[in-house]
Write a protein that holds these residues in place. Structure first.
Motif, PDB file in Angstrom:
ATOM      1  N   LYS A  33      -6.946  -8.581  -0.051  1.00 36.53           N
ATOM      2  CA  LYS A  33      -7.435  -8.466  -1.428  1.00 36.53           C
ATOM      3  C   LYS A  33      -6.731  -7.291  -2.080  1.00 36.53           C
ATOM      4  O   LYS A  33      -6.011  -6.544  -1.417  1.00 36.53           O
ATOM      5  N   ASP A  34      -6.930  -7.125  -3.381  1.00 38.85           N
ATOM      6  CA  ASP A  34      -6.211  -6.061  -4.081  1.00 38.85           C
ATOM      7  C   ASP A  34      -6.558  -4.662  -3.589  1.00 38.85           C
ATOM      8  O   ASP A  34      -5.750  -3.743  -3.700  1.00 38.85           O
ATOM      9  N   LYS A  35      -7.727  -4.480  -2.987  1.00 42.10           N
ATOM     10  CA  LYS A  35      -8.110  -3.147  -2.525  1.00 42.10           C
ATOM     11  C   LYS A  35      -8.432  -3.088  -1.032  1.00 42.10           C
ATOM     12  O   LYS A  35      -8.879  -2.054  -0.548  1.00 42.10           O
ATOM     13  N   SER A  36      -8.199  -4.193  -0.290  1.00 43.75           N
ATOM     14  CA  SER A  36      -8.564  -4.163   1.126  1.00 43.75           C
ATOM     15  C   SER A  36      -7.798  -5.196   1.950  1.00 43.75           C
ATOM     16  O   SER A  36      -7.250  -6.163   1.409  1.00 43.75           O
ATOM     17  N   LEU A  37      -7.796  -4.968   3.258  1.00 46.10           N
ATOM     18  CA  LEU A  37      -7.211  -5.886   4.229  1.00 46.10           C
ATOM     19  C   LEU A  37      -8.181  -6.026   5.388  1.00 46.10           C
ATOM     20  O   LEU A  37      -8.620  -5.025   5.961  1.00 46.10           O
ATOM     21  N   SER A  38      -8.534  -7.270   5.713  1.00 46.66           N
ATOM     22  CA  SER A  38      -9.356  -7.568   6.877  1.00 46.66           C
ATOM     23  C   SER A  38      -8.473  -8.354   7.845  1.00 46.66           C
ATOM     24  O   SER A  38      -7.839  -9.333   7.445  1.00 46.66           O
ATOM     25  N   PHE A  39      -8.426  -7.936   9.103  1.00 48.88           N
ATOM     26  CA  PHE A  39      -7.508  -8.497  10.091  1.00 48.88           C
ATOM     27  C   PHE A  39      -8.251  -8.781  11.382  1.00 48.88           C
ATOM     28  O   PHE A  39      -9.044  -7.968  11.846  1.00 48.88           O
ATOM     29  N   SER A  40      -7.977  -9.949  11.975  1.00 46.92           N
ATOM     30  CA  SER A  40      -8.444 -10.222  13.332  1.00 46.92           C
ATOM     31  C   SER A  40      -7.446 -11.149  14.010  1.00 46.92           C
ATOM     32  O   SER A  40      -6.792 -11.970  13.360  1.00 46.92           O
ATOM     33  N   ALA A  41      -7.313 -10.982  15.322  1.00 45.72           N
ATOM     34  CA  ALA A  41      -6.377 -11.788  16.100  1.00 45.72           C
ATOM     35  C   ALA A  41      -6.693 -11.638  17.578  1.00 45.72           C
ATOM     36  O   ALA A  41      -7.430 -10.736  17.983  1.00 45.72           O
ATOM     37  N   ILE A  42      -6.111 -12.532  18.359  1.00 43.70           N
ATOM     38  CA  ILE A  42      -6.181 -12.437  19.814  1.00 43.70           C
ATOM     39  C   ILE A  42      -4.765 -12.170  20.310  1.00 43.70           C
ATOM     40  O   ILE A  42      -3.807 -12.803  19.862  1.00 43.70           O
ATOM     41  N   SER A  43      -4.640 -11.209  21.226  1.00 42.01           N
ATOM     42  CA  SER A  43      -3.351 -10.873  21.816  1.00 42.01           C
ATOM     43  C   SER A  43      -3.549 -10.697  23.316  1.00 42.01           C
ATOM     44  O   SER A  43      -4.377  -9.886  23.740  1.00 42.01           O
ATOM     45  N   ASP A  44      -2.810 -11.476  24.086  1.00 41.95           N
ATOM     46  CA  ASP A  44      -2.911 -11.411  25.551  1.00 41.95           C
ATOM     47  C   ASP A  44      -4.361 -11.515  26.020  1.00 41.95           C
ATOM     48  O   ASP A  44      -4.808 -10.784  26.901  1.00 41.95           O
ATOM     49  N   GLY A  45      -5.127 -12.416  25.387  1.00 41.98           N
ATOM     50  CA  GLY A  45      -6.504 -12.675  25.794  1.00 41.98           C
ATOM     51  C   GLY A  45      -7.532 -11.670  25.309  1.00 41.98           C
ATOM     52  O   GLY A  45      -8.714 -11.786  25.626  1.00 41.98           O
ATOM     53  N   LYS A  46      -7.113 -10.676  24.522  1.00 35.63           N
ATOM     54  CA  LYS A  46      -8.040  -9.648  24.024  1.00 35.63           C
ATOM     55  C   LYS A  46      -8.218  -9.813  22.520  1.00 35.63           C
ATOM     56  O   LYS A  46      -7.263 -10.090  21.802  1.00 35.63           O
ATOM     57  N   ASP A  47      -9.447  -9.603  22.052  1.00 33.21           N
ATOM     58  CA  ASP A  47      -9.757  -9.652  20.615  1.00 33.21           C
ATOM     59  C   ASP A  47      -9.415  -8.319  19.963  1.00 33.21           C
ATOM     60  O   ASP A  47      -9.764  -7.259  20.489  1.00 33.21           O
ATOM     61  N   PHE A  48      -8.753  -8.397  18.806  1.00 33.97           N
ATOM     62  CA  PHE A  48      -8.424  -7.219  18.009  1.00 33.97           C
ATOM     63  C   PHE A  48      -8.920  -7.440  16.585  1.00 33.97           C
ATOM     64  O   PHE A  48      -8.868  -8.565  16.080  1.00 33.97           O
ATOM     65  N   ALA A  49      -9.360  -6.377  15.923  1.00 30.48           N
ATOM     66  CA  ALA A  49      -9.802  -6.488  14.534  1.00 30.48           C
ATOM     67  C   ALA A  49      -9.832  -5.108  13.882  1.00 30.48           C
ATOM     68  O   ALA A  49      -9.987  -4.089  14.558  1.00 30.48           O
ATOM     69  N   PHE A  50      -9.657  -5.110  12.563  1.00 28.36           N
ATOM     70  CA  PHE A  50      -9.827  -3.896  11.774  1.00 28.36           C
ATOM     71  C   PHE A  50      -9.979  -4.275  10.313  1.00 28.36           C
ATOM     72  O   PHE A  50      -9.649  -5.378   9.901  1.00 28.36           O
ATOM     73  N   GLU A  51     -10.480  -3.329   9.548  1.00 23.13           N
ATOM     74  CA  GLU A  51     -10.549  -3.453   8.095  1.00 23.13           C
ATOM     75  C   GLU A  51     -10.025  -2.166   7.493  1.00 23.13           C
ATOM     76  O   GLU A  51     -10.278  -1.086   8.008  1.00 23.13           O
ATOM     77  N   LEU A  52      -9.257  -2.324   6.414  1.00 24.38           N
ATOM     78  CA  LEU A  52      -8.721  -1.178   5.689  1.00 24.38           C
ATOM     79  C   LEU A  52      -9.085  -1.292   4.223  1.00 24.38           C
ATOM     80  O   LEU A  52      -8.984  -2.376   3.643  1.00 24.38           O
ATOM     81  N   GLU A  53      -9.476  -0.192   3.642  1.00 25.91           N
ATOM     82  CA  GLU A  53      -9.620  -0.101   2.191  1.00 25.91           C
ATOM     83  C   GLU A  53      -8.414   0.687   1.710  1.00 25.91           C
ATOM     84  O   GLU A  53      -8.129   1.767   2.228  1.00 25.91           O
ATOM     85  N   PHE A  54      -7.672   0.147   0.732  1.00 33.30           N
ATOM     86  CA  PHE A  54      -6.466   0.816   0.262  1.00 33.30           C
ATOM     87  C   PHE A  54      -6.785   1.960  -0.691  1.00 33.30           C
ATOM     88  O   PHE A  54      -7.763   1.919  -1.427  1.00 33.30           O
ATOM     89  N   PHE A  55      -5.916   2.966  -0.683  1.00 32.40           N
ATOM     90  CA  PHE A  55      -6.044   4.124  -1.557  1.00 32.40           C
ATOM     91  C   PHE A  55      -5.994   3.710  -3.027  1.00 32.40           C
ATOM     92  O   PHE A  55      -6.740   4.224  -3.851  1.00 32.40           O
ATOM     93  N   LYS A  56      -5.111   2.745  -3.339  1.00 28.27           N
ATOM     94  CA  LYS A  56      -4.976   2.210  -4.696  1.00 28.27           C
ATOM     95  C   LYS A  56      -4.739   0.703  -4.581  1.00 28.27           C
ATOM     96  O   LYS A  56      -4.396   0.212  -3.515  1.00 28.27           O
ATOM     97  N   PRO A  57      -4.867  -0.044  -5.678  1.00 28.80           N
ATOM     98  CA  PRO A  57      -4.715  -1.501  -5.601  1.00 28.80           C
ATOM     99  C   PRO A  57      -3.286  -1.959  -5.306  1.00 28.80           C
ATOM    100  O   PRO A  57      -2.319  -1.266  -5.621  1.00 28.80           O
ATOM    101  N   ILE A  58      -3.216  -3.157  -4.706  1.00 28.96           N
ATOM    102  CA  ILE A  58      -1.929  -3.816  -4.469  1.00 28.96           C
ATOM    103  C   ILE A  58      -1.899  -5.139  -5.229  1.00 28.96           C
ATOM    104  O   ILE A  58      -2.925  -5.614  -5.713  1.00 28.96           O
ATOM    105  N   ASN A  59      -0.724  -5.739  -5.316  1.00 21.72           N
ATOM    106  CA  ASN A  59      -0.538  -7.045  -5.939  1.00 21.72           C
ATOM    107  C   ASN A  59      -0.482  -8.080  -4.819  1.00 21.72           C
ATOM    108  O   ASN A  59       0.538  -8.227  -4.147  1.00 21.72           O
TER     109      ASN A  59
END
Length: 125
Positions: A33-59
């Motif tokens: 989104k313009d102010k955030s990134l939500s990420f999740s994935a599986i790598s080598d059988g392990k679950d990974f995830a994070f969320e970031l709120e951006f300092f300023k908006p993106i396009n």
């Protein structure tokens, strides 16, 4: 509970470049989104995830992603300017990607981001 991968970031006046340090990615889910990134994935059988709120908006429409080896994002800034930081609050898993970083006085010397093979993000958020 999912693990949190390391995320490397660098910037240019018009963009931010993120690298998520996991390989062999499966079940990738990205909500950009313009102010955030939500990420999740599986790598080598392990679950990974994070969320970031951006300092300023993106396009979002002009941003791209690649999953060639690592997961990489090219995020187009909404306004051309240098950000003081990636997020408004400290995230211990976010580190500077000094190999891609360019200060204002040496931008002509650093190569631009390699966006070959990156897919557009339009409609992702």
């Amino acid at each position: 509970m999912p693990l949190t991968p390391n995320v490397l970031w660098a910037q240019r006046p018009d963009s931010v470049f993120l690298t998520v340090e996991i390989t062999n990615v499966e079940n990738l889910k990205v909500d950009l989104k313009d102010k955030s990134l939500s990420f999740s994935a599986i790598s080598d059988g392990k679950d990974f995830a994070f969320e970031l709120e951006f300092f300023k908006p993106i396009n979002v429409a002009e941003s791209k992603q690649s999953t060639k080896r690592l997961v990489e994002f090219y995020l187009k800034k909404a306004e051309e300017e240098t950000w003081d930081k990636l997020t408004p609050t400290k995230c211990p898993f976010v580190k500077c990607d000094w190999s891609k970083w360019a200060d204002s006085d040496d931008e002509d010397e650093k190569p631009g981001f390699d966006m070959d093979g990156m897919d557009g993000m339009g409609g992702m958020g």
